[in-house]
Design an enzyme around this catalytic site. Structure first.
Site, PDB file in Angstrom:
ATOM      1  N   TYR A   1      -4.035  -8.968  16.130  1.00 19.81           N
ATOM      2  CA  TYR A   1      -3.821  -7.963  15.084  1.00 19.81           C
ATOM      3  C   TYR A   1      -4.863  -6.857  15.187  1.00 19.81           C
ATOM      4  O   TYR A   1      -4.540  -5.667  15.140  1.00 19.81           O
ATOM      5  CB  TYR A   1      -3.862  -8.617  13.699  1.00 19.81           C
ATOM      6  CG  TYR A   1      -3.935  -7.621  12.570  1.00 19.81           C
ATOM      7  CD1 TYR A   1      -2.839  -6.835  12.246  1.00 19.81           C
ATOM      8  CD2 TYR A   1      -5.108  -7.456  11.834  1.00 19.81           C
ATOM      9  CE1 TYR A   1      -2.901  -5.900  11.220  1.00 19.81           C
ATOM     10  CE2 TYR A   1      -5.188  -6.538  10.804  1.00 19.81           C
ATOM     11  CZ  TYR A   1      -4.080  -5.766  10.497  1.00 19.81           C
ATOM     12  OH  TYR A   1      -4.151  -4.842   9.500  1.00 19.81           O
TER      13      TYR A   1
ATOM     14  N   SER B   1      -7.762  -0.785  10.674  1.00 21.12           N
ATOM     15  CA  SER B   1      -8.231  -1.967   9.952  1.00 21.12           C
ATOM     16  C   SER B   1      -9.665  -2.313  10.319  1.00 21.12           C
ATOM     17  O   SER B   1     -10.112  -2.028  11.442  1.00 21.12           O
ATOM     18  CB  SER B   1      -7.326  -3.158  10.286  1.00 21.12           C
ATOM     19  OG  SER B   1      -7.864  -4.371   9.801  1.00 21.12           O
TER      20      SER B   1
ATOM     21  N   ILE C   1       0.832  -1.207   0.000  1.00 24.34           N
ATOM     22  CA  ILE C   1       0.000   0.000   0.000  1.00 24.34           C
ATOM     23  C   ILE C   1       0.864   1.254   0.000  1.00 24.34           C
ATOM     24  O   ILE C   1       0.622   2.207  -0.759  1.00 24.34           O
ATOM     25  CB  ILE C   1      -0.962  -0.002   1.207  1.00 24.34           C
ATOM     26  CG1 ILE C   1      -1.923  -1.194   1.120  1.00 24.34           C
ATOM     27  CG2 ILE C   1      -1.759   1.303   1.261  1.00 24.34           C
ATOM     28  CD1 ILE C   1      -2.840  -1.354   2.328  1.00 24.34           C
TER      29      ILE C   1
END
Length: 318
Positions: free
Chosen positions: A141, A117, A12
């Site tokens: 995560y 996220s 990204i």
């Protein structure tokens, strides 16, 4: 503007850097190359091999460059790695972000753009998921991506550092490494080109919101001057099943392979789709690529690389 991008040699980050350079911004890239690749770095960017966990190295870069804005992409991004190595996951995603924020404070950075996220939401209570959805990650995560949001907001209140926090859906596109950060699309492409059956974990009916990396890059460009102190989902607001994804890619790559189904994995969410109205409102952002358009561009990109490698290999053996 002078903009420092952490993780700018990665998937990204390198796409964002390319777009910002096209828009005549001055780009500085920091990456430890653990997942990123030196060849991904735009030749018009200044590059520092540096680990965000190393506060002294990082401060030296800020001393030299004194960026106006930081786009903080560097992260440990694999769910399964976070479950196996939670300390590593926290060190990179939480401690690394604190090191970045300390440099922003010391060197007068005006704004930080931080990609969080969809994993922070956990299993959705409703779809599409908006930014007010309860935070309930089901992997370390997800936890390690959400925790820095609190640090960023606190640094903003204490030191007047503006921010835009993005919660990305499933980003895909060119330069995603199937053997590193491992998005399902890049993994499928790799399998198809090697003439090996892709593996689907679970029954394949699980859904994801797939957003093309060029649309994500555009959101970062717009956040340079918009969306101050906002949290925005970056998504297509559409659900596509893994089975549908497989069928589309199989068609695009003209393959006869069938998928291999295996037991679903811990930490994987069953359904996902993010509401993107805030991004439209505060960034004036819209997706420009449909899933099929993005997949076609991505598949052709990897096929060209694969064909060139094969030609070189044949030439060597000849």
């Amino acid at each position: 503007m002078k903009i420092l991008i952490t993780g700018g040699a990665g998937f990204i980050g390198s796409n964002i850097a390319d777009l910002l350079i096209e828009e005549n911004h001055e780009i500085v890239i920091v990456d430890n190359l653990s997942q990123g690749k030196r060849e991904n770095v735009n030749e018009n960017a200044r590059f520092y091999k540096c680990d965000i966990v190393n506060a002294e190295e990082l401060e030296l870069v800020f001393t030299i460059e004194k960026p106006e804005i930081v786009i903080h992409n560097a992260a440990q991004i694999d769910v399964q790695t976070s479950l196996k190595k939670p300390s590593l996951d926290a060190e990179v995603n939480i401690k690394g972000t604190i090191n970045i924020l300390e440099c922003c404070r010391k060197f007068g950075v005006r704004k930080i753009i931080y990609p969080s996220s969809a994993a922070v939401y956990g299993n959705p209570k409703y779809l599409p998921v908006d930014e007010e959805h309860p935070i309930n990650p089901i992997s370390f995560y997800g936890t390690s991506k959400h925790t820095p949001e609190h640090y960023i907001k606190t640094y903003s209140r204490l030191y007047d550092i503006k921010y835009t926090i993005f919660r990305y859906a499933n980003v895909y596109g060119i330069r995603q490494d199937p053997k590193g950060e491992g998005g399902v699309i890049s993994i499928f492409i790799d399998k198809f080109l090697e003439n090996k059956s892709p593996i689907i974990f679970g029954d394949g009916n699980q859904t994801r919101d797939f957003v093309y990396v060029k649309d994500v890059s555009k959101a970062n460009l717009l956040a340079l001057t918009n969306g101050d102190n906002k949290i925005c989902n970056i998504s297509t607001q559409k659900q596509n099943s893994i089975n549908e994804l497989f069928a589309t890619m199989k068609d695009l790559l003209n393959s006869n392979l069938e998928a291999i189904y295996k037991q679903e994995r811990n930490g994987d969410i069953k359904e996902s789709s993010l509401k993107n109205e805030k991004a439209h409102k505060f960034l004036k952002w819209n997706t420009e690529y449909s899933l099929k358009e993005g997949l076609k561009e991505t598949c052709m990109y990897y096929k060209e690389i694969y064909d060139v490698k094969n030609e070189v290999a044949v030439g060597i053996h000849d």
